[in-house]
Design a protein around this motif. Structure first.
Motif, PDB file in Angstrom:
ATOM      1  N   TYR A 221       1.301   2.211  -2.998  1.00 38.99           N
ATOM      2  CA  TYR A 221       1.757   3.412  -2.296  1.00 38.99           C
ATOM      3  C   TYR A 221       2.990   3.165  -1.435  1.00 38.99           C
ATOM      4  O   TYR A 221       3.864   4.020  -1.324  1.00 38.99           O
ATOM      5  CB  TYR A 221       0.622   3.946  -1.431  1.00 38.99           C
ATOM      6  CG  TYR A 221       0.980   5.168  -0.635  1.00 38.99           C
ATOM      7  CD1 TYR A 221       1.155   5.095   0.736  1.00 38.99           C
ATOM      8  CD2 TYR A 221       1.141   6.401  -1.258  1.00 38.99           C
ATOM      9  CE1 TYR A 221       1.487   6.213   1.470  1.00 38.99           C
ATOM     10  CE2 TYR A 221       1.469   7.524  -0.532  1.00 38.99           C
ATOM     11  CZ  TYR A 221       1.632   7.427   0.832  1.00 38.99           C
ATOM     12  OH  TYR A 221       1.966   8.534   1.551  1.00 38.99           O
TER      13      TYR A 221
ATOM     14  N   TYR B 219       5.685   1.548  -1.847  1.00 38.31           N
ATOM     15  CA  TYR B 219       7.000   1.623  -2.491  1.00 38.31           C
ATOM     16  C   TYR B 219       7.551   3.046  -2.424  1.00 38.31           C
ATOM     17  O   TYR B 219       8.707   3.264  -2.078  1.00 38.31           O
ATOM     18  CB  TYR B 219       6.925   1.170  -3.957  1.00 38.31           C
ATOM     19  CG  TYR B 219       6.704  -0.299  -4.135  1.00 38.31           C
ATOM     20  CD1 TYR B 219       7.564  -1.236  -3.581  1.00 38.31           C
ATOM     21  CD2 TYR B 219       5.617  -0.775  -4.877  1.00 38.31           C
ATOM     22  CE1 TYR B 219       7.357  -2.600  -3.737  1.00 38.31           C
ATOM     23  CE2 TYR B 219       5.399  -2.132  -5.042  1.00 38.31           C
ATOM     24  CZ  TYR B 219       6.276  -3.037  -4.478  1.00 38.31           C
ATOM     25  OH  TYR B 219       6.065  -4.379  -4.639  1.00 38.31           O
ATOM     26  N   LYS B 220       6.724   4.017  -2.727  1.00 38.93           N
ATOM     27  CA  LYS B 220       7.172   5.408  -2.697  1.00 38.93           C
ATOM     28  C   LYS B 220       7.477   5.845  -1.266  1.00 38.93           C
ATOM     29  O   LYS B 220       8.470   6.534  -1.008  1.00 38.93           O
ATOM     30  CB  LYS B 220       6.120   6.332  -3.321  1.00 38.93           C
ATOM     31  CG  LYS B 220       5.958   6.165  -4.821  1.00 38.93           C
ATOM     32  CD  LYS B 220       4.976   7.167  -5.398  1.00 38.93           C
ATOM     33  CE  LYS B 220       5.553   8.570  -5.440  1.00 38.93           C
ATOM     34  NZ  LYS B 220       4.655   9.509  -6.143  1.00 38.93           N
ATOM     35  N   THR B 221       6.621   5.441  -0.356  1.00 40.07           N
ATOM     36  CA  THR B 221       6.831   5.804   1.040  1.00 40.07           C
ATOM     37  C   THR B 221       8.114   5.184   1.584  1.00 40.07           C
ATOM     38  O   THR B 221       8.932   5.858   2.216  1.00 40.07           O
ATOM     39  CB  THR B 221       5.639   5.338   1.902  1.00 40.07           C
ATOM     40  OG1 THR B 221       4.443   5.904   1.384  1.00 40.07           O
ATOM     41  CG2 THR B 221       5.814   5.763   3.342  1.00 40.07           C
TER      42      THR B 221
ATOM     43  N   GLN C 210      11.177   6.879   0.081  1.00 40.41           N
ATOM     44  CA  GLN C 210      11.421   8.206   0.638  1.00 40.41           C
ATOM     45  C   GLN C 210      12.042   8.117   2.035  1.00 40.41           C
ATOM     46  O   GLN C 210      12.963   8.865   2.368  1.00 40.41           O
ATOM     47  CB  GLN C 210      10.119   9.002   0.697  1.00 40.41           C
ATOM     48  CG  GLN C 210      10.319  10.434   1.193  1.00 40.41           C
ATOM     49  CD  GLN C 210       9.128  11.327   0.882  1.00 40.41           C
ATOM     50  OE1 GLN C 210       8.568  11.255  -0.203  1.00 40.41           O
ATOM     51  NE2 GLN C 210       8.742  12.138   1.839  1.00 40.41           N
TER      52      GLN C 210
ATOM     53  N   THR D  76      15.234  13.608  -0.860  1.00 46.90           N
ATOM     54  CA  THR D  76      14.079  12.855  -1.344  1.00 46.90           C
ATOM     55  C   THR D  76      14.199  12.614  -2.843  1.00 46.90           C
ATOM     56  O   THR D  76      14.830  13.407  -3.556  1.00 46.90           O
ATOM     57  CB  THR D  76      12.763  13.612  -1.067  1.00 46.90           C
ATOM     58  OG1 THR D  76      12.858  14.919  -1.636  1.00 46.90           O
ATOM     59  CG2 THR D  76      12.513  13.733   0.418  1.00 46.90           C
TER      60      THR D  76
ATOM     61  N   TYR E 233      11.008  12.450  -9.423  1.00 45.87           N
ATOM     62  CA  TYR E 233      10.445  11.654 -10.505  1.00 45.87           C
ATOM     63  C   TYR E 233      10.313  12.526 -11.757  1.00 45.87           C
ATOM     64  O   TYR E 233       9.800  13.641 -11.688  1.00 45.87           O
ATOM     65  CB  TYR E 233       9.073  11.107 -10.104  1.00 45.87           C
ATOM     66  CG  TYR E 233       9.114  10.184  -8.909  1.00 45.87           C
ATOM     67  CD1 TYR E 233       9.266   8.811  -9.068  1.00 45.87           C
ATOM     68  CD2 TYR E 233       9.010  10.681  -7.610  1.00 45.87           C
ATOM     69  CE1 TYR E 233       9.314   7.958  -7.978  1.00 45.87           C
ATOM     70  CE2 TYR E 233       9.060   9.845  -6.502  1.00 45.87           C
ATOM     71  CZ  TYR E 233       9.213   8.477  -6.699  1.00 45.87           C
ATOM     72  OH  TYR E 233       9.266   7.645  -5.615  1.00 45.87           O
TER      73      TYR E 233
ATOM     74  N   ILE F 183      13.583   7.914 -12.109  1.00 49.10           N
ATOM     75  CA  ILE F 183      13.721   8.363 -10.737  1.00 49.10           C
ATOM     76  C   ILE F 183      15.170   8.773 -10.472  1.00 49.10           C
ATOM     77  O   ILE F 183      16.106   8.077 -10.889  1.00 49.10           O
ATOM     78  CB  ILE F 183      13.251   7.267  -9.753  1.00 49.10           C
ATOM     79  CG1 ILE F 183      13.209   7.789  -8.322  1.00 49.10           C
ATOM     80  CG2 ILE F 183      14.081   6.019  -9.847  1.00 49.10           C
ATOM     81  CD1 ILE F 183      12.429   6.897  -7.386  1.00 49.10           C
TER      82      ILE F 183
ATOM     83  N   LYS G 295       1.176   7.776 -11.949  1.00 46.55           N
ATOM     84  CA  LYS G 295       1.341   7.281 -10.582  1.00 46.55           C
ATOM     85  C   LYS G 295       1.835   5.838 -10.562  1.00 46.55           C
ATOM     86  O   LYS G 295       2.706   5.468  -9.774  1.00 46.55           O
ATOM     87  CB  LYS G 295       0.015   7.395  -9.814  1.00 46.55           C
ATOM     88  CG  LYS G 295      -0.334   8.814  -9.413  1.00 46.55           C
ATOM     89  CD  LYS G 295      -1.587   8.825  -8.559  1.00 46.55           C
ATOM     90  CE  LYS G 295      -1.925  10.234  -8.098  1.00 46.55           C
ATOM     91  NZ  LYS G 295      -3.144  10.265  -7.254  1.00 46.55           N
TER      92      LYS G 295
ATOM     93  N   GLN H 116       5.422   5.804 -11.548  1.00 50.15           N
ATOM     94  CA  GLN H 116       6.246   6.277 -10.432  1.00 50.15           C
ATOM     95  C   GLN H 116       6.451   5.170  -9.394  1.00 50.15           C
ATOM     96  O   GLN H 116       7.556   4.987  -8.878  1.00 50.15           O
ATOM     97  CB  GLN H 116       5.587   7.487  -9.760  1.00 50.15           C
ATOM     98  CG  GLN H 116       5.666   8.766 -10.570  1.00 50.15           C
ATOM     99  CD  GLN H 116       4.893   9.902  -9.924  1.00 50.15           C
ATOM    100  OE1 GLN H 116       4.174   9.701  -8.943  1.00 50.15           O
ATOM    101  NE2 GLN H 116       5.041  11.103 -10.474  1.00 50.15           N
ATOM    102  N   GLN H 117       5.377   4.451  -9.122  1.00 49.28           N
ATOM    103  CA  GLN H 117       5.485   3.368  -8.136  1.00 49.28           C
ATOM    104  C   GLN H 117       6.420   2.269  -8.631  1.00 49.28           C
ATOM    105  O   GLN H 117       7.190   1.702  -7.853  1.00 49.28           O
ATOM    106  CB  GLN H 117       4.093   2.792  -7.853  1.00 49.28           C
ATOM    107  CG  GLN H 117       3.138   3.743  -7.166  1.00 49.28           C
ATOM    108  CD  GLN H 117       3.534   4.036  -5.729  1.00 49.28           C
ATOM    109  OE1 GLN H 117       4.474   3.438  -5.217  1.00 49.28           O
ATOM    110  NE2 GLN H 117       2.850   4.948  -5.083  1.00 49.28           N
TER     111      GLN H 117
ATOM    112  N   ALA I 108       9.885   3.553  -8.241  1.00 46.14           N
ATOM    113  CA  ALA I 108      10.250   3.548  -6.825  1.00 46.14           C
ATOM    114  C   ALA I 108      10.615   2.144  -6.360  1.00 46.14           C
ATOM    115  O   ALA I 108      11.566   1.948  -5.597  1.00 46.14           O
ATOM    116  CB  ALA I 108       9.105   4.107  -5.985  1.00 46.14           C
TER     117      ALA I 108
END
Length: 228
Positions: free
Chosen positions: A153, A155-157, A160, A170, A173, A191, A207, A210-211, A214
């Motif tokens: 989690y 990585y996305k945070t 952003q 922001t 994806y 991305i 998910k 996406q990670q 990211a």
């Protein structure tokens, strides 16, 4: 400096050899003929093995590459600092007056090193099973849920937060492809930031893909920022 009784209570372990815990808590800046560096080295190796075994059993369908990435999220400075703060380790570390003035007790590098050293000291005195008991309990207390998604989690945070600061925008994806049978599906996600493609990631779920995307984008942006 407080005695170690509260720390040992938080660990769920009482040292027989007080010299061992003292060494584990002594930062190199403290100017003693010993420091926690050797115990830190040992603790790092022990924790790598314990976390590796834990993830091996917890995620039986994950590949070697995925397990390595998962372990990297739990065996690093940031993760060990989180565990160190859980047991309030900063209160007990012996540091120099200069480090004290520089808020050394809050520094992730000093906290994580001391955590590794404490685990190395427990290993020397009582073996790997006792370290495993302590480590798995702390992981359970510090992480609400340990899943592939929650471990990645950050990585996305982190991405952003960076893109909002740099681009005031922001990331977006996009699912580019999916292939394979339902029980073994792979997804590819790209991305984009300000209509610019910063890479793509692949994984067993959207998910995870996406990670991975990211992570790649974050590394690229940080590298570009470093060269400016």
């Amino acid at each position: 400096m407080e005695n170690f009784s509260k720390l040992q209570k938080c660990l769920g372990y009482e040292f027989n050899n007080t010299n061992l815990i003292t060494q584990a808590l002594t930062h190199k800046s403290y100017k003693k003929p010993y420091s926690n560096e050797r115990l830190e080295f040992l603790g790092d190796a022990v924790l790598n093995l314990i976390v590796g075994e834990y993830l091996y059993h917890k995620f039986p369908s994950s590949s070697e590459g995925e397990l390595s990435k998962l372990r990297a999220t739990l065996v690093n400075e940031k993760a060990f600092t989180k565990l160190a703060n859980k047991i309030e380790l900063g209160k007990y570390i012996f540091i120099s007056a200069a480090e004290e003035r520089n808020k050394g007790r809050e520094k992730p590098s000093i906290l994580s090193d001391a955590f590794e050293a404490i685990m190395g000291a427990v290993y020397l005195e009582s073996g790997i099973l006792k370290v495993k008991d302590i480590m798995l309990r702390l992981l359970d207390e510090c992480y609400e849920e340990i899943t592939i998604d929650t471990l990645f989690y950050d990585y996305k945070t982190a991405l952003q937060e960076l893109t909002q600061a740099v681009f005031a925008n922001t990331p977006e994806y996009k699912l580019e492809a999916s292939f394979g049978p339902d029980h073994k599906k792979e997804f590819v996600v790209s991305i984009w930031i300000d209509n610019k493609n910063l890479g793509s990631g692949k994984g067993k779920s959207k998910k995870i893909a996406q990670q991975e995307a990211a992570k790649i984008a974050l590394e690229k942006l940080q590298k570009d920022k470093g060269h400016k």
